[in-house]
Write a protein that holds these residues in place. Structure first.
Motif, PDB file in Angstrom:
ATOM      1  N   ASP A  77      38.843  28.050  26.191  1.00 18.65           N
ATOM      2  CA  ASP A  77      39.792  29.161  26.282  1.00 18.65           C
ATOM      3  C   ASP A  77      39.759  29.670  27.714  1.00 18.65           C
ATOM      4  OD1 ASP A  77      37.370  30.494  26.395  1.00 18.65           O
ATOM      5  OD2 ASP A  77      37.964  32.105  25.063  1.00 18.65           O
ATOM      6  N   TYR A  78      40.635  30.624  28.031  1.00 16.80           N
ATOM      7  CA  TYR A  78      40.610  31.189  29.379  1.00 16.80           C
ATOM      8  C   TYR A  78      40.827  32.689  29.314  1.00 16.80           C
ATOM      9  CZ  TYR A  78      45.731  31.600  29.398  1.00 16.80           C
ATOM     10  OH  TYR A  78      47.025  31.956  29.104  1.00 16.80           O
ATOM     11  N   GLY A  79      40.373  33.357  30.376  1.00 12.24           N
ATOM     12  CA  GLY A  79      40.573  34.792  30.517  1.00 12.24           C
ATOM     13  C   GLY A  79      40.835  35.136  31.968  1.00 12.24           C
ATOM     14  N   HIS A  80      41.071  36.409  32.233  1.00 12.97           N
ATOM     15  CA  HIS A  80      41.396  36.897  33.573  1.00 12.97           C
ATOM     16  C   HIS A  80      40.190  37.594  34.197  1.00 12.97           C
ATOM     17  CE1 HIS A  80      45.328  36.285  31.760  1.00 12.97           C
ATOM     18  NE2 HIS A  80      45.884  36.391  32.953  1.00 12.97           N
ATOM     19  N   LEU A  81      40.034  37.421  35.508  1.00 12.73           N
ATOM     20  CA  LEU A  81      38.998  38.107  36.275  1.00 12.73           C
ATOM     21  C   LEU A  81      39.666  39.163  37.145  1.00 12.73           C
ATOM     22  CD1 LEU A  81      36.909  35.012  37.480  1.00 12.73           C
ATOM     23  CD2 LEU A  81      36.482  36.461  35.472  1.00 12.73           C
ATOM     24  N   PHE A  82      39.190  40.406  37.046  1.00 10.92           N
ATOM     25  CA  PHE A  82      39.763  41.516  37.805  1.00 10.92           C
ATOM     26  C   PHE A  82      38.830  41.926  38.945  1.00 10.92           C
ATOM     27  CE2 PHE A  82      41.699  41.735  33.635  1.00 10.92           C
ATOM     28  CZ  PHE A  82      43.034  41.974  33.934  1.00 10.92           C
ATOM     29  N   ASP A  83      39.398  42.628  39.910  1.00 12.74           N
ATOM     30  CA  ASP A  83      38.646  43.004  41.103  1.00 12.74           C
ATOM     31  C   ASP A  83      37.392  43.802  40.790  1.00 12.74           C
ATOM     32  OD1 ASP A  83      40.463  44.983  40.226  1.00 12.74           O
ATOM     33  OD2 ASP A  83      40.605  45.901  42.204  1.00 12.74           O
ATOM     34  N   ASP A  84      37.427  44.637  39.742  1.00 15.85           N
ATOM     35  CA  ASP A  84      36.264  45.475  39.434  1.00 15.85           C
ATOM     36  C   ASP A  84      35.187  44.734  38.641  1.00 15.85           C
ATOM     37  OD1 ASP A  84      37.785  45.294  37.133  1.00 15.85           O
ATOM     38  OD2 ASP A  84      37.638  47.413  36.619  1.00 15.85           O
ATOM     39  N   MET A  85      35.384  43.453  38.405  1.00 12.27           N
ATOM     40  CA  MET A  85      34.375  42.662  37.690  1.00 12.27           C
ATOM     41  C   MET A  85      33.345  42.023  38.632  1.00 12.27           C
ATOM     42  SD  MET A  85      36.486  40.549  34.807  1.00 12.27           S
ATOM     43  CE  MET A  85      37.206  41.325  33.351  1.00 12.27           C
ATOM     44  N   PHE A  86      33.613  42.044  39.937  1.00  9.87           N
ATOM     45  CA  PHE A  86      32.760  41.328  40.874  1.00  9.87           C
ATOM     46  C   PHE A  86      31.654  42.233  41.414  1.00  9.87           C
ATOM     47  CE2 PHE A  86      36.508  38.789  40.588  1.00  9.87           C
ATOM     48  CZ  PHE A  86      36.095  37.487  40.816  1.00  9.87           C
ATOM     49  N   HIS A  87      30.427  41.773  41.275  1.00  9.71           N
ATOM     50  CA  HIS A  87      29.259  42.503  41.771  1.00  9.71           C
ATOM     51  C   HIS A  87      28.592  41.695  42.874  1.00  9.71           C
ATOM     52  CE1 HIS A  87      29.012  45.610  38.559  1.00  9.71           C
ATOM     53  NE2 HIS A  87      29.633  44.682  37.861  1.00  9.71           N
ATOM     54  N   ALA A  88      28.138  42.378  43.916  1.00  7.21           N
ATOM     55  CA  ALA A  88      27.446  41.702  45.006  1.00  7.21           C
ATOM     56  C   ALA A  88      26.077  41.230  44.547  1.00  7.21           C
ATOM     57  CB  ALA A  88      27.306  42.640  46.203  1.00  7.21           C
ATOM     58  N   GLU A  89      25.660  40.104  45.083  1.00 10.97           N
ATOM     59  CA  GLU A  89      24.361  39.534  44.733  1.00 10.97           C
ATOM     60  C   GLU A  89      23.231  40.493  45.098  1.00 10.97           C
ATOM     61  OE1 GLU A  89      22.114  35.225  45.227  1.00 10.97           O
ATOM     62  OE2 GLU A  89      23.606  35.845  46.704  1.00 10.97           O
ATOM     63  N   HIS A  90      22.243  40.582  44.228  1.00 16.27           N
ATOM     64  CA  HIS A  90      21.021  41.376  44.403  1.00 16.27           C
ATOM     65  C   HIS A  90      21.232  42.895  44.260  1.00 16.27           C
ATOM     66  CE1 HIS A  90      18.482  37.993  45.500  1.00 16.27           C
ATOM     67  NE2 HIS A  90      19.406  37.592  46.344  1.00 16.27           N
ATOM     68  N   THR A  91      22.441  43.373  44.088  1.00 16.37           N
ATOM     69  CA  THR A  91      22.646  44.800  43.855  1.00 16.37           C
ATOM     70  C   THR A  91      22.415  45.113  42.377  1.00 16.37           C
ATOM     71  OG1 THR A  91      25.031  44.523  43.502  1.00 16.37           O
ATOM     72  CG2 THR A  91      24.288  44.991  45.757  1.00 16.37           C
ATOM     73  N   ALA A  92      21.984  46.330  42.098  1.00 16.07           N
ATOM     74  CA  ALA A  92      21.652  46.701  40.728  1.00 16.07           C
ATOM     75  C   ALA A  92      22.924  46.855  39.889  1.00 16.07           C
ATOM     76  CB  ALA A  92      20.855  48.004  40.714  1.00 16.07           C
ATOM     77  N   ILE A  93      23.013  46.086  38.826  1.00 18.16           N
ATOM     78  CA  ILE A  93      24.168  46.122  37.928  1.00 18.16           C
ATOM     79  C   ILE A  93      23.810  47.001  36.734  1.00 18.16           C
ATOM     80  CG2 ILE A  93      25.692  44.747  36.483  1.00 18.16           C
ATOM     81  CD1 ILE A  93      24.981  42.335  38.288  1.00 18.16           C
ATOM     82  N   PRO A  94      24.584  48.051  36.468  1.00 18.90           N
ATOM     83  CA  PRO A  94      24.273  48.918  35.319  1.00 18.90           C
ATOM     84  C   PRO A  94      24.509  48.185  34.003  1.00 18.90           C
ATOM     85  CG  PRO A  94      25.747  50.012  36.894  1.00 18.90           C
ATOM     86  CD  PRO A  94      25.729  48.555  37.251  1.00 18.90           C
ATOM     87  N   VAL A  95      23.455  47.963  33.259  1.00 20.94           N
ATOM     88  CA  VAL A  95      23.602  47.231  32.007  1.00 20.94           C
ATOM     89  C   VAL A  95      24.408  48.042  30.997  1.00 20.94           C
ATOM     90  CG1 VAL A  95      21.497  48.046  30.871  1.00 20.94           C
ATOM     91  CG2 VAL A  95      22.316  45.703  30.446  1.00 20.94           C
ATOM     92  N   GLY A  96      24.439  49.363  31.187  1.00 16.09           N
ATOM     93  CA  GLY A  96      25.208  50.218  30.292  1.00 16.09           C
ATOM     94  C   GLY A  96      26.703  50.056  30.423  1.00 16.09           C
ATOM     95  N   ASP A  97      27.146  49.298  31.422  1.00 12.15           N
ATOM     96  CA  ASP A  97      28.581  49.024  31.565  1.00 12.15           C
ATOM     97  C   ASP A  97      29.069  48.010  30.541  1.00 12.15           C
ATOM     98  OD1 ASP A  97      28.614  50.738  33.696  1.00 12.15           O
ATOM     99  OD2 ASP A  97      28.876  49.187  35.232  1.00 12.15           O
TER     100      ASP A  97
END
Length: 262
Positions: A77-97
């Motif tokens: 299947d396929y889906g869309h990737l939006f600008d707010d989905m991209f996180h920089a490497e090694h930065t803390a990603i909030p798991v609560g998102d």
């Protein structure tokens, strides 16, 4: 499924991003079919664009035998990737998102020119690639307990969550995409291994499938867009505080760090 039901389902899935997953769509709407599922996805895409988000690429999911077996489906299947989905490497990603996040390693394509099907060949797809990168996709489901079938995940934007790209681009002709081995570690422990060949025989086959599938719908893949072709391994759950690294032969590494939960 009529237009009103599609619209209501799309609205329910968008609302689920705020923290409350919905029951499996295929249980609530037994009549749901492939056309309904993609239209429900597109209704959400249009709303996100109206809200100011920008499409930055696409993902292909369910491309490996392991993933298809894990989720009980039999086609990609396929889906869309939006600008707010991209996180920089090694930065803390909030798991609560995320509601119920899992992670998987992929070989990302970045396009240097548009690619439009149907009729795209492997040679044409490779000629459209600027470079490849190691990537980690955070997959998430707005469907309760990941109880999904093919139509559920399609409607839910192919269970997209977020993307972490590596920072070392490599020309596609310098990497054997089929044989590129991958080791996935979580908190310094190996949790999965795989290779690019797990993705429809080669990740480029996934790119071809995507270009031809969306091309038949009048959509083209754009220059600069990122394409995630599918996972080399089964997906792995993550929680706050986890550090996940994918190491690809010939491509290097990419790391995702998740912020500790308060």
């Amino acid at each position: 499924m009529d237009a009103a039901t599609r619209a209501r389902t799309a609205s329910d899935l968008l609302a689920a991003y705020d923290g409350q997953a919905v029951p499996p769509l295929t249980s609530t709407y037994p009549e749901l079919d492939l056309e309904d599922a993609y239209e429900i996805q597109l209704l959400q895409v249009r709303q996100r664009i109206a809200d100011g988000r920008v499409v930055k690429g696409h993902k292909v999911g369910l491309t490996s035998a392991a993933m298809q077996k894990q989720l009980g489906v039999d086609q990609p299947d396929y889906g869309h990737l939006f600008d707010d989905m991209f996180h920089a490497e090694h930065t803390a990603i909030p798991v609560g998102d995320f509601l119920q996040p899992r992670i998987e390693p992929e070989i990302a394509f970045v396009l240097k020119k548009p690619l439009a099907g149907p009729g795209v060949t492997v040679a044409e797809a490779l000629a459209a690639v600027d470079f490849v990168l190691p990537a980690l996709e955070i997959v998430d489901s707005r469907i309760e307990d990941w109880k999904i079938g093919l139509f559920d995940t399609i409607a839910d934007n192919a269970s997209s969550g977020a993307v972490v790209l590596g920072s070392r681009p490599r020309p596609v002709d310098l990497v054997d995409l089929r044989l590129a081995g991958c080791v996935l570690t979580k908190n310094a422990q190996i949790v999965a291994t795989g290779a690019g060949g797990a993705v429809l025989g080669s990740p480029v086959n996934s790119l071809v499938w995507l270009a031809n599938t969306v091309g038949a719908l009048g959509v083209r893949l754009e220059a600069g867009h990122v394409v995630l072709p599918g996972s080399c391994t089964p997906m792995t759950p993550v929680v706050g505080g986890d550090v996940v690294t994918a190491t690809f032969a010939g491509l290097g590494t990419v790391t995702a760090r998740f912020a500790k939960e308060k």
